[in-house]
Enzyme design. Structure first.
Site, short mmCIF file in Angstrom:
data_model
loop_
_atom_site.label_atom_id
_atom_site.label_comp_id
_atom_site.label_asym_id
_atom_site.label_seq_id
_atom_site.Cartn_x
_atom_site.Cartn_y
_atom_site.Cartn_z
N TYR A 117 47.53 45.84 33.26
CA TYR A 117 48.56 45.30 32.35
C TYR A 117 49.48 46.38 31.81
O TYR A 117 50.53 46.07 31.24
CB TYR A 117 47.90 44.55 31.19
CG TYR A 117 47.90 43.05 31.38
CD1 TYR A 117 48.11 42.48 32.63
CD2 TYR A 117 47.67 42.20 30.30
CE1 TYR A 117 48.09 41.10 32.79
CE2 TYR A 117 47.66 40.82 30.46
CZ TYR A 117 47.86 40.28 31.70
OH TYR A 117 47.84 38.93 31.86
N LYS A 184 33.55 47.76 37.40
CA LYS A 184 33.40 48.22 38.79
C LYS A 184 33.11 49.72 38.74
O LYS A 184 33.72 50.54 39.44
CB LYS A 184 34.70 47.89 39.55
CG LYS A 184 34.65 48.10 41.03
CD LYS A 184 33.74 47.13 41.77
CE LYS A 184 33.63 47.51 43.23
NZ LYS A 184 32.50 46.89 43.91
N ASP A 238 31.61 42.57 41.43
CA ASP A 238 31.39 41.70 42.60
C ASP A 238 30.11 40.88 42.45
O ASP A 238 30.08 39.69 42.76
CB ASP A 238 31.41 42.50 43.92
CG ASP A 238 30.81 43.89 43.79
OD1 ASP A 238 30.57 44.33 42.65
OD2 ASP A 238 30.57 44.53 44.82
N ASP A 262 40.69 38.79 34.47
CA ASP A 262 41.71 37.85 34.93
C ASP A 262 41.14 36.99 36.05
O ASP A 262 41.24 35.75 36.04
CB ASP A 262 42.90 38.68 35.44
CG ASP A 262 44.20 37.90 35.41
OD1 ASP A 262 44.19 36.76 34.92
OD2 ASP A 262 45.21 38.42 35.90
#
Ligand code: NAP
Length: 373
Positions: A117, A184, A238, A262
């Site tokens: 963002y 992640k 994931d 998101d």
């Protein structure tokens, strides 16, 4: 927006026996603003939202790959709306692509001001990209493939910590059982991995008497979270996508950096019927802006076919924020009753296993208002 406002007005009127009314004030942004003033996001709009401290926002269109910068992102940054809050729950009667949608009751807290963002990027072939590529090669020993566009993904300690803090405060206030840090960090250790570490710091330093970690649970041989405690754990993004499908009932609050959140918010929403039913809010310390989670859905806009629920339920969240929780509950109950009587807009009717005549946007709103009375 028109339907969401009518439902909100009816709810406030009903729960206050007519004593309270909302005096709405329209301020413009996006296409409507550009057509009338030549400005996409007038300062006056930002000032009004700031001075009121609260707004209900309709979806705004942002062109992909060029044109104006996202107005939504600008709004969130300029008003420092650092937490995107998206509660995803199931309403009985809503057709779903999964077998047990009632197991989904998850609130996503997504960092709303940085990571992608921040919008820091330079196109391939630009002087800036060339200069940065040389800097990276000469000073950092990193050689980028020729012809690369370059983006920068900053994730800071302060922004991560205030987001995670907001997630824990919400879990405490609502009596929810867990906060899961999603990241992640196995690949991006100093941004995503750091988000996880800062999240645990907030949990253990600021909520020490309240939280329990997964490893403590294992050490103590506990199968269930002790009452009054909030489980803090983390999942790699994931795997998180897998687990929201395979064991959604184990998750209450997810705290995430911007991009992962998101994706996850829409993936969770899909399980309970799609973007048309999931509400959202962007919350800062001074200002809160409530909005549908979906965009402007150009193929449906203005045709009286869009599902108004996302905006209606966002408005219900706004009422709770304003201290009118009774009106919030009334709207949620009326929405639940409408769905349970198999009244569905076209996005949901087409997923139904039995034939349903789809209600239009206004008709659906009227059904909710009828059940509020
Ligand atoms: P979108 O407007 O959210 O629409 C994506 C799909 O979701 C639609 O094609 C439709 O699916 C379904 N959908 C969305 N809203 C619905 C509703 N109210 N009722 C029923 N179905 C609904 O996303 P997009 O097409 O990717 O983006 C369009 C524009 O909106 C872009 O300019 C984007 O930047 C902007 N956007 C704004 C916001 C925001 O204002 N906060 C958020 C996201 C996107 P089906 O095609 O399967 O029927």
């Amino acid at each position: 927006m028109e339907v969401a406002r009518a439902v909100t007005d009816a709810a406030v009127k009903n729960v206050s026996d007519g004593d309270l009314t909302i005096r709405w004030r329209e301020v413009l942004a996006g296409e409507k603003s550009f057509k009338t003033s030549g400005e996409w996001l007038p300062e006056a709009t930002l000032d009004t939202v700031k001075s009121h401290g609260i707004a209900l926002k309709g979806p705004l269109t942002t062109p992909v790959g060029g044109g104006i910068r996202s107005l939504n992102v600008t709004l969130r940054q300029r008003l420092d709306l650092y937490a995107s809050v998206r509660p995803v729950r199931y309403f009985q009667g809503v057709p779903s692509p999964v077998k047990n949608p009632q197991k989904v009751n998850i609130v996503i807290f997504r960092e709303n001001t940085e990571d992608v963002y921040k919008g820091i990027e330079w196109s391939q072939g630009s002087n800036e990209a060339a200069e940065l590529a040389s800097f990276l090669e000469d000073r950092m020993g990193v050689k980028l493939p020729p012809g690369s566009g370059i983006g920068i993904k900053p994730i800071s300690e302060a922004a991560s910590k205030r987001l995670v803090r907001a997630a824990f405060n919400y879990a405490l206030k609502k009596g929810l059982g867990s906060v899961t840090l999603v990241h992640k960090g196995n690949i991006m250790k100093f941004t995503e991995g750091a988000f996880r570490n800062w999240g645990y710091e907030v949990a253990f330093e600021e909520f020490s008497g309240t939280v329990i970690s997964e490893s403590e649970m294992t050490k103590l041989g506990l199968k269930a979270v002790p009452s009054g405690r909030i489980l803090v754990n983390d999942r790699i993004a994931d795997n998180m996508f897998q687990q929201i499908l395979t064991r959604p009932e184990e998750f209450s609050v997810l705290a995430t950096p911007n991009l992962n959140g998101d994706y996850l918010a829409d993936a969770c929403a899909a399980q309970v019927g799609g973007l048309g039913v999931a509400p959202g809010a962007n919350i800062g310390d001074e200002v809160a802006v409530f909005e549908a989670v979906h965009g402007s859905a150009p193929k449906y806009a203005g045709k009286d076919v869009a599902n108004p629920c996302s905006l209606i339920l966002s408005s219900a969240m706004m009422l709770e924020h304003l201290g009118l929780a009774e009106a919030t509950k009334a709207i949620e109950k009326a929405v639940a009753e409408t769905f349970s009587e198999n009244i569905l807009t076209q996005d949901l009717a087409r997923m139904s296993s039995v034939p349903v005549v789809a209600a239009g946007t206004r008709e659906f709103g009227d059904e909710i208002i009828r059940r509020l009375a």
